[in-house]
Design a protein around this motif. Structure first.
Motif, PDB file in Angstrom:
ATOM      1  N   UNK A   1     -10.986  -6.219 -15.561  1.00 42.21           N
ATOM      2  CA  UNK A   1     -11.288  -7.114 -16.580  1.00 42.21           C
ATOM      3  C   UNK A   1     -11.924  -6.348 -17.667  1.00 42.21           C
ATOM      4  N   UNK A   2     -12.792  -5.688 -17.651  1.00 45.09           N
ATOM      5  CA  UNK A   2     -13.596  -4.814 -18.655  1.00 45.09           C
ATOM      6  C   UNK A   2     -12.791  -3.623 -19.024  1.00 45.09           C
TER       7      UNK A   2
ATOM      8  N   UNK B   1     -15.858   1.005 -27.296  1.00 40.66           N
ATOM      9  CA  UNK B   1     -17.081   1.164 -26.291  1.00 40.66           C
ATOM     10  C   UNK B   1     -17.072  -0.457 -25.670  1.00 40.66           C
ATOM     11  N   UNK B   2     -17.318  -0.468 -24.512  1.00 42.53           N
ATOM     12  CA  UNK B   2     -17.293  -1.911 -23.966  1.00 42.53           C
ATOM     13  C   UNK B   2     -18.265  -1.669 -22.725  1.00 42.53           C
TER      14      UNK B   2
ATOM     15  N   UNK C   1     -21.515   1.733 -19.717  1.00 38.56           N
ATOM     16  CA  UNK C   1     -20.563   1.705 -21.028  1.00 38.56           C
ATOM     17  C   UNK C   1     -19.205   2.298 -20.756  1.00 38.56           C
ATOM     18  N   UNK C   2     -18.269   1.646 -20.927  1.00 34.38           N
ATOM     19  CA  UNK C   2     -16.775   2.088 -20.847  1.00 34.38           C
ATOM     20  C   UNK C   2     -16.830   2.901 -22.373  1.00 34.38           C
TER      21      UNK C   2
ATOM     22  N   UNK D   1      -9.603   0.763 -12.938  1.00 31.73           N
ATOM     23  CA  UNK D   1      -9.097   1.379 -14.398  1.00 31.73           C
ATOM     24  C   UNK D   1      -7.703   1.323 -14.397  1.00 31.73           C
ATOM     25  N   UNK D   2      -7.228   2.314 -13.211  1.00 30.64           N
ATOM     26  CA  UNK D   2      -5.752   2.730 -13.297  1.00 30.64           C
ATOM     27  C   UNK D   2      -4.987   1.605 -13.064  1.00 30.64           C
ATOM     28  N   UNK D   3      -5.420   0.347 -12.501  1.00 29.08           N
ATOM     29  CA  UNK D   3      -4.623  -0.895 -12.690  1.00 29.08           C
ATOM     30  C   UNK D   3      -4.356  -1.364 -14.035  1.00 29.08           C
TER      31      UNK D   3
END
Length: 286
Positions: free
Chosen positions: A77-78, A68-69, A51-52, A107-109
């Protein structure tokens, strides 16, 4: 006399409905009125699901779970979908923001693509130390971690970078993987140090430990689950857990220094506006 109890299925249905409602509540929060200075994003694992989570810190030093994702920090993409949802609910991408993330390149991108130069990216120091340690034999881990801690404790970004680069050079011959891990994104582990914030505030903002601590409560609740049936189930339980944990939230350590962070962010906005104006003038003149 017959005694009528409540069936297990009815209890289960009520619980599912309750957690669905909590997830909907969390994911529909309006963010337009949240004067945020920092955004933290990290991934938390539940069995094979990840979970992000996004947590914001406002100008008063208050914490709030923003969204949350289900996905992975390694999945751009997420991460983009999570950020797009926050913006759709009111987060302003045109105002500079400190964004604290783990070391995942995807995530940085995603953060760079969504916020551009408005994002002051701080890579989590704890993730950095963990990643470097995992690339080393057991006998070296404690000493290398100690060297990294000493560098980060200097509170002098130039000296800290020099010490860390020297450490990478010492590791390079026998442990090139650890050296490469240390060098990757190294300067961004020092972002908050360059802002000259109070020490306790710098410590809070230099890692995503805040999210790790938040999810310790969720994991306690999740221990009762024998099998995570789906990503949706994970999100429902996670939403219920973080909303419960939010009730005990207090201001972050060092919150009195948050105005200094806000001032640095607004100064960055002003500089970016001036730079854009200069570019526009150059284009017109051409």
């Amino acid at each position: 006399m017959a005694v009528h109890g409540t069936s297990k299925s009815a209890v289960s249905e009520r619980f599912v409905y309750g957690t669905e409602r909590k997830l909907a509540e969390l994911m529909s929060r309006e963010l337009g009125g949240s004067d945020l200075v920092a955004l933290m994003i990290d991934g938390v694992r539940f069995a094979e699901h990840l979970v992000l989570a996004a947590v914001g810190i406002d100008t008063a030093g208050e914490k709030q779970v923003l969204g949350l994702r289900e996905g992975a920090t390694e999945n751009a993409a997420a991460a983009r979908a999570l950020l797009a949802d926050l913006i759709e609910r009111g987060l302003d991408p045109e105002r500079s923001l400190l964004v604290v993330i783990d070391g995942a390149k995807a995530l940085h991108k995603a953060v760079s693509e969504v916020f551009g130069p408005r994002a002051l990216i701080q890579r989590c120091r704890e993730h950095k130390k963990r990643n470097v340690s995992e690339a080393l034999p057991e006998r070296l881990r404690a000493s290398v971690r100690s060297s990294m801690n000493q560098a980060y404790a200097t509170r002098d970004p130039k000296r800290a970078q020099r010490l860390l680069e020297n450490l990478a050079r010492r590791l390079e011959h026998h442990h090139p993987g650890a050296a490469a891990s240390l060098r990757e994104g190294l300067a961004e582990t020092l972002t908050v140090m360059r802002l000259d914030l109070p020490e306790n505030l710098e410590r809070v903002l230099s890692s995503t430990n805040l999210i790790e601590n938040l999810f310790s409560r969720v994991r306690e609740i999740g221990r009762r689950v024998r099998r995570w049936q789906s990503g949706t189930m994970v999100l429902r339980w996670t939403a219920a857990g973080v909303l419960e944990a939010e009730r005990g939230f207090r201001k972050i350590a060092g919150y009195r220094g948050v105005p200094l962070l806000l001032s640095a962010l607004r100064a960055r906005d002003a500089q970016l506006t001036r730079d854009k104006g200069a570019v526009d003038e150059t284009v017109k003149a051409a």
